[in-house]
Design an enzyme around this catalytic site. Structure first.
Site, PDB file in Angstrom:
ATOM      1  N   PRO A  11     -12.747  16.230  46.034  1.00  0.00           N
ATOM      2  CG  PRO A  11     -11.934  14.186  45.474  1.00  0.00           C
ATOM      3  CD  PRO A  11     -13.020  14.967  45.025  1.00  0.00           C
ATOM      4  N   GLY A  12      -9.821  17.853  46.884  1.00  0.00           N
ATOM      5  CA  GLY A  12      -8.856  18.952  46.529  1.00  0.00           C
ATOM      6  C   GLY A  12      -7.738  18.294  45.902  1.00  0.00           C
ATOM      7  CG  ASN A  38     -15.873   4.618  26.187  1.00  0.00           C
ATOM      8  OD1 ASN A  38     -16.447   5.520  26.997  1.00  0.00           O
ATOM      9  ND2 ASN A  38     -15.342   4.891  25.184  1.00  0.00           N
ATOM     10  CE1 TYR A  74     -11.805  16.147  36.190  1.00  0.00           C
ATOM     11  CE2 TYR A  74     -11.117  17.985  37.874  1.00  0.00           C
ATOM     12  CZ  TYR A  74     -11.506  16.603  37.525  1.00  0.00           C
ATOM     13  OH  TYR A  74     -11.242  15.731  38.850  1.00  0.00           O
ATOM     14  CB  ILE A 127      -9.701   8.403  44.073  1.00  0.00           C
ATOM     15  CG1 ILE A 127      -8.840   9.717  44.550  1.00  0.00           C
ATOM     16  CG2 ILE A 127     -11.045   8.713  44.795  1.00  0.00           C
ATOM     17  CD1 ILE A 127      -9.506  10.899  44.225  1.00  0.00           C
ATOM     18  CB  THR A 171      -8.561  16.792  33.407  1.00  0.00           C
ATOM     19  OG1 THR A 171      -8.653  18.084  32.938  1.00  0.00           O
ATOM     20  CG2 THR A 171      -7.098  16.423  33.684  1.00  0.00           C
ATOM     21  CB  ALA A 196     -14.973   6.404  35.515  1.00  0.00           C
ATOM     22  CG  ASP A 219      -4.341  30.236  25.694  1.00  0.00           C
ATOM     23  OD1 ASP A 219      -4.914  29.408  26.116  1.00  0.00           O
ATOM     24  OD2 ASP A 219      -3.254  30.838  26.068  1.00  0.00           O
ATOM     25  CB  ILE A 247      -5.746  13.460  45.735  1.00  0.00           C
ATOM     26  CG1 ILE A 247      -7.167  13.967  46.231  1.00  0.00           C
ATOM     27  CG2 ILE A 247      -5.463  11.995  46.484  1.00  0.00           C
ATOM     28  CD1 ILE A 247      -7.195  14.234  47.595  1.00  0.00           C
TER      29      ILE A 247
END
Length: 248
Positions: free
Chosen positions: A183-184, A57, A153, A15, A88, A85, A94, A186
């Site tokens: 976004p959904g 970073n 995430y 993206i 995940t 940036a 668990d 991608i």
């Protein structure tokens, strides 16, 4: 008119790269920031001549201060900052606690803290009035993930949305807009590493009202609009780019 300048974090792939390319096509000066120097160089060649690239970073304050100073020296006043940036890690209900804490810290730093640090570091150099801040959130912040493992995430991206809304209130009097894009799924990114199995991709498309998965260009088009003069009265919004997935 003076050429506008945009900085895109995570701009070496997916993206972020698509946003940088679309802004470059509109004659923006482009700078991209990411961790991997080699991928940055490759992306800069794809975006076009004059693209600047910086390895850092962004979850570390010292690195952020250093790259922000370099950006200010090289570019002067900045018109658009796109905080893309992020990454995940698998954190499910668990997951063993020690592992979950380690992964949680990494995800929060990589997605939320990096957005916070880089934004504040660049604010002194952002155009006032007329500056644009665009943060990348996710559908996971709005309705969770369709499969286990996105606890960190989802929380990080929800934090990005809260940060966006509050910053929009603070910076509005200075003429700076602050918005987020959520976004959904991608499909054409490296977000899931080697990618999801085709049957899973097909299932996601079948559950989406527009009957397809998203493309990086879909998200980049929204960023291009939010960066434009036409969006000067748009701030504090979360723009969902998901084909109606939350409706379906």
């Amino acid at each position: 008119m003076t050429q506008r300048t945009a900085i895109i974090t995570g701009g070496s792939s997916g993206i972020g790269l698509a946003i940088a390319q679309q802004l470059a096509q509109q004659d923006y000066r482009i700078a991209i920031v990411a961790r991997d120097p080699q991928r940055l160089q490759q992306a800069a060649r794809q975006i076009g001549p004059g693209t600047r690239h910086y390895a850092a970073n962004l979850s570390r304050r010292g690195a952020v201060e250093e790259v922000a100073a370099r950006l200010a020296e090289d570019l002067g006043t900045v018109d658009v900052v796109v905080n893309n940036a992020g990454f995940t890690r698998v954190i499910a209900a668990d997951t063993p606690l020690a592992q979950a804490e380690r992964e949680w810290d990494a995800v929060i730093e990589g997605n939320l803290k990096s957005t916070f640090l880089f934004t504040l570091a660049m604010l002194p150099h952002l155009r006032k009035p007329g500056g644009r801040i665009i943060n990348l959130s996710s559908i996971a912040a709005q309705c969770g993930s369709g499969s286990p493992g996105a606890l960190g995430y989802s929380a990080a991206k929800a934090g990005v949305q809260g940060f966006t809304l509050n910053l929009a209130r603070e910076l509005g009097p200075q003429g700076i807009t602050v918005n987020a894009i959520a976004p959904g799924f991608i499909a054409d990114t490296r977000f899931f590493g080697a990618g999801l199995p085709q049957d899973r991709i097909d299932a996601i498309a079948a559950e989406t009202p527009l009957a397809r998965t998203g493309r990086v260009e879909d998200v980049a088009a929204a960023a291009l609009w939010l960066a434009s003069e036409q969006a000067s009265f748009i701030t504090g919004t979360i723009t969902s780019i998901n084909g109606g997935a939350r409706v379906g």
